[in-house]
Enzyme design. Structure first.
Site, PDB file in Angstrom:
ATOM      1  CD  GLU A 273      25.121  -8.037 -28.623  1.00  0.00           C
ATOM      2  OE1 GLU A 273      25.253  -7.306 -27.635  1.00  0.00           O
ATOM      3  OE2 GLU A 273      26.041  -8.783 -29.034  1.00  0.00           O
ATOM      4  CD1 TRP A 276      25.852  -9.915 -24.923  1.00  0.00           C
ATOM      5  CD2 TRP A 276      26.631  -9.484 -22.859  1.00  0.00           C
ATOM      6  NE1 TRP A 276      27.140 -10.398 -24.835  1.00  0.00           N
ATOM      7  CE2 TRP A 276      27.648 -10.148 -23.585  1.00  0.00           C
ATOM      8  CE3 TRP A 276      26.890  -9.121 -21.543  1.00  0.00           C
ATOM      9  CZ2 TRP A 276      28.898 -10.433 -23.039  1.00  0.00           C
ATOM     10  CZ3 TRP A 276      28.141  -9.416 -20.985  1.00  0.00           C
ATOM     11  CH2 TRP A 276      29.117 -10.059 -21.721  1.00  0.00           C
ATOM     12  CD1 TRP A 304      38.757   4.694 -10.181  1.00  0.00           C
ATOM     13  CD2 TRP A 304      39.814   4.281 -12.105  1.00  0.00           C
ATOM     14  NE1 TRP A 304      38.357   3.449 -10.604  1.00  0.00           N
ATOM     15  CE2 TRP A 304      38.995   3.170 -11.795  1.00  0.00           C
ATOM     16  CE3 TRP A 304      40.574   4.234 -13.274  1.00  0.00           C
ATOM     17  CZ2 TRP A 304      38.910   2.034 -12.594  1.00  0.00           C
ATOM     18  CZ3 TRP A 304      40.484   3.106 -14.080  1.00  0.00           C
ATOM     19  CH2 TRP A 304      39.669   2.014 -13.742  1.00  0.00           C
ATOM     20  CG  ASN A 339      27.702  -2.075 -27.948  1.00  0.00           C
ATOM     21  OD1 ASN A 339      27.585  -1.816 -26.761  1.00  0.00           O
ATOM     22  ND2 ASN A 339      28.370  -3.129 -28.382  1.00  0.00           N
ATOM     23  CD1 TRP A 357      34.723   1.953 -12.353  1.00  0.00           C
ATOM     24  CD2 TRP A 357      32.497   2.118 -12.414  1.00  0.00           C
ATOM     25  NE1 TRP A 357      34.229   1.318 -11.231  1.00  0.00           N
ATOM     26  CE2 TRP A 357      32.861   1.393 -11.251  1.00  0.00           C
ATOM     27  CE3 TRP A 357      31.142   2.339 -12.646  1.00  0.00           C
ATOM     28  CZ2 TRP A 357      31.915   0.904 -10.338  1.00  0.00           C
ATOM     29  CZ3 TRP A 357      30.204   1.854 -11.734  1.00  0.00           C
ATOM     30  CH2 TRP A 357      30.598   1.150 -10.605  1.00  0.00           C
ATOM     31  CD1 TRP A 380      28.822   3.374 -18.256  1.00  0.00           C
ATOM     32  CD2 TRP A 380      30.989   3.936 -18.150  1.00  0.00           C
ATOM     33  NE1 TRP A 380      29.015   4.472 -19.067  1.00  0.00           N
ATOM     34  CE2 TRP A 380      30.338   4.832 -19.014  1.00  0.00           C
ATOM     35  CE3 TRP A 380      32.355   4.096 -17.940  1.00  0.00           C
ATOM     36  CZ2 TRP A 380      31.016   5.880 -19.660  1.00  0.00           C
ATOM     37  CZ3 TRP A 380      33.028   5.124 -18.576  1.00  0.00           C
ATOM     38  CH2 TRP A 380      32.368   5.996 -19.430  1.00  0.00           C
TER      39      TRP A 380
END
Ligand code: FAD
Length: 465
Positions: A273, A276, A304, A339, A357, A380
């Site tokens: 993590e 990441w 969108w 998360n 988003w 996102w």
């Protein structure tokens, strides 16, 4: 050198702070400065929780500096102009600071370099925020990675920078003007949510110790359960640099050595993590356009079609999808969201409500205490299906079955939605019959998930044509 400046940015600590350690090692007097921004009220990228946490962290930093013979100098305004004024005022011969991956911070760094040349001051940038920076983790062909797994394998193989000692004493020139320590009223912001964690290096170190001694060995098992308290809660500390990422990584490795195979697996999952975090930083560093555009060019220009009224329902936790509403209320009440539910809430906004988003990205930055441009944009775009190594557009999480998997007993949902406390948890795992509500005072689902899913698939297919 007689006098140097250390410009504090997202490194508000004395322990293992690379640039501060280098500044102190010159033997010169050090002027430790933080430049407060001068916007007022709402800001696209921050809000009351983050500013409150920043204020607490500055207060703690000042106290820590005073304890070693120094103090924090606070100025306000354009960082470049303030640093120039301070450099002239103190006759500083160098400005030390830790580099920032975000394009706004980098733009200031470039201008600072020019200012240094013009004034004859040495500009000393350091690596600190990440273990590996912009172009350190590369493919065999020397390119940057766009996919996480090979990135993380290459990341793990590289030698790691050493931890530097905590600063024990610091001489700072007397008589320098400083603004008082701020609170939220400084930016005309309301107070923070009640649940924001205690700020400052000491509190962050206590959280790190508690996690290393306890949660790390079980992280792999319970990290995905939003009700479980199974994660480290260190994200805001890493965001403000109350903890050093090098120290955290090193301590995890040390601890892993003392654990059994299962515990070691957990520790490695945790380190993944942390990787990441660096993956998204290097994406932002190398592709700063992601702040405006979809990372995947195929999806740029996508429209969108969702209704804006649903954005407010989503923000208020009034969508009629209990897991989504619990997540949004957790965020509103604490400045934090787990998360797993960040992914569920983000996918819901994009794939069920068909809203861009960027609306969610901006709201999260305003509401989260740990709001961090690179990880937030990465999270996102991952959820929207447009990002680096993102969930493919056709992999759409179903909020009802996600509830069954990750909050089967409804503990998380009941914690954040009082209207649902007396309802049997099995009812949170399927939509109520059309026209019915789960409870009085709680809305019926504002969309039908399967129908919304089909619209999303058509939407993506239409841009891929
Ligand atoms: C839509 C969305 C938005 C997000 N926005 C942010 C944000 O603004 N700031 C932020 O720090 N994280 C963000 N994340 C990542 C992640 O949700 C948080 O880092 C994590 O929930 C923080 O809790 P923790 O410290 O207990 O995490 P832990 O599970 O204990 O993880 C340890 C650390 O690893 C890093 N990390 C964990 N997961 C991720 C991830 N998926 N991406 C990048 N880094 C990660 C964080 O620094 C975290 O503190 C976002 C994720 C999503 C899906």
């Amino acid at each position: 050198m007689k006098t140097v400046i250390h410009w504090f940015r997202r490194d508000l600590r004395l322990t293992d702070n690379t640039a501060l350690h280098a500044a102190a090692s010159t033997g010169a007097q050090v002027v430790p400065v933080y430049v407060l921004s001068d916007w007022k009220k709402n800001h696209r990228w921050t809000g009351p929780n983050r500013q409150h946490f920043l204020c607490g962290s500055l207060r703690s930093l000042d106290a820590n500096l005073q304890a070693i013979g120094s103090r924090l100098i606070l100025r306000q305004g354009d960082a470049l102009a303030e640093l120039e004024k301070l450099a002239v005022e103190t006759r500083a011969e160098a400005i030390f600071f830790n580099r920032d991956p975000d394009p706004y911070g980098r733009a200031v760094e470039e201008k600072l370099e020019k200012m240094g040349q013009a004034l004859g001051i040495a500009i000393k940038p350091f690596k600190d925020v990440a273990i590996h920076e912009q172009r350190e983790v590369l493919t065999g062909a020397g390119d940057t990675f766009r996919v996480f797994t090979p990135y993380s394998k290459a990341w793990e193989k590289l030698p790691k920078p050493p931890v530097v000692p905590r600063i024990k004493s610091l001489a700072t020139p007397a008589g320098l003007a400083s603004l008082p320590l701020p609170d939220n009223s400084f930016w005309d912001l309301p107070p923070a949510a009640g649940g924001v964690l205690e700020a400052g290096e000491k509190a962050a170190r206590a959280r790190m110790k508690a996690f290393l001694d306890g949660g790390l060995s079980r992280y792999g098992e319970i990290r995905d359960l939003p009700a479980g308290g199974g994660t480290s809660r260190l994200s805001q500390d890493l965001r403000y640099g109350l903890l050093s990422i090098r120290e955290l990584h090193q301590e995890c490795l040390k601890k892993a050595d003392s654990l059994d195979a299962k515990g070691r697996g957990s520790a490695m999952k945790y380190i993944a993590e942390l990787i990441w975090r660096e993956f998204y930083m290097q994406i932002l560093w190398n592709y700063p356009e992601v702040l405006e555009l979809e990372f995947n060019p195929k999806y740029r220009g996508m429209v969108w079609p969702g209704q804006m009224a649903n954005l407010e329902r989503w923000k208020n936790g009034e969508t009629g999808f209990p897991i989504v509403d619990a997540a949004m209320r957790e965020l509103r009440e604490t400045g934090f969201m787990h998360n797993r539910t960040r992914m569920i809430a983000a996918m819901f906004l994009t794939k069920d409500l068909h809203l861009d988003w960027r609306h969610g990205e901006s709201y999260f930055m305003q509401a989260l205490t740990d709001g961090e441009i690179a990880s937030n944009n990465g999270g996102w775009q991952w959820s929207a299906g447009t990002g680096a190594d993102a969930a493919p557009y056709f992999r759409i999480q179903n909020p009802w079955s996600q509830t069954k998997r990750f909050d089967a007993k409804g503990v998380y949902i009941k914690r954040w939605i009082p209207e649902l406390r007396d309802i049997d948890a099995s009812k949170f795992q399927d939509p109520p019959a059309p026209g019915l509500r789960l409870a009085k005072g709680y809305p019926a689902p504002i969309v039908d998930h399967s129908a919304a899913r089909d619209i999303t698939l058509d939407l993506f297919k239409s841009v891929l044509l």
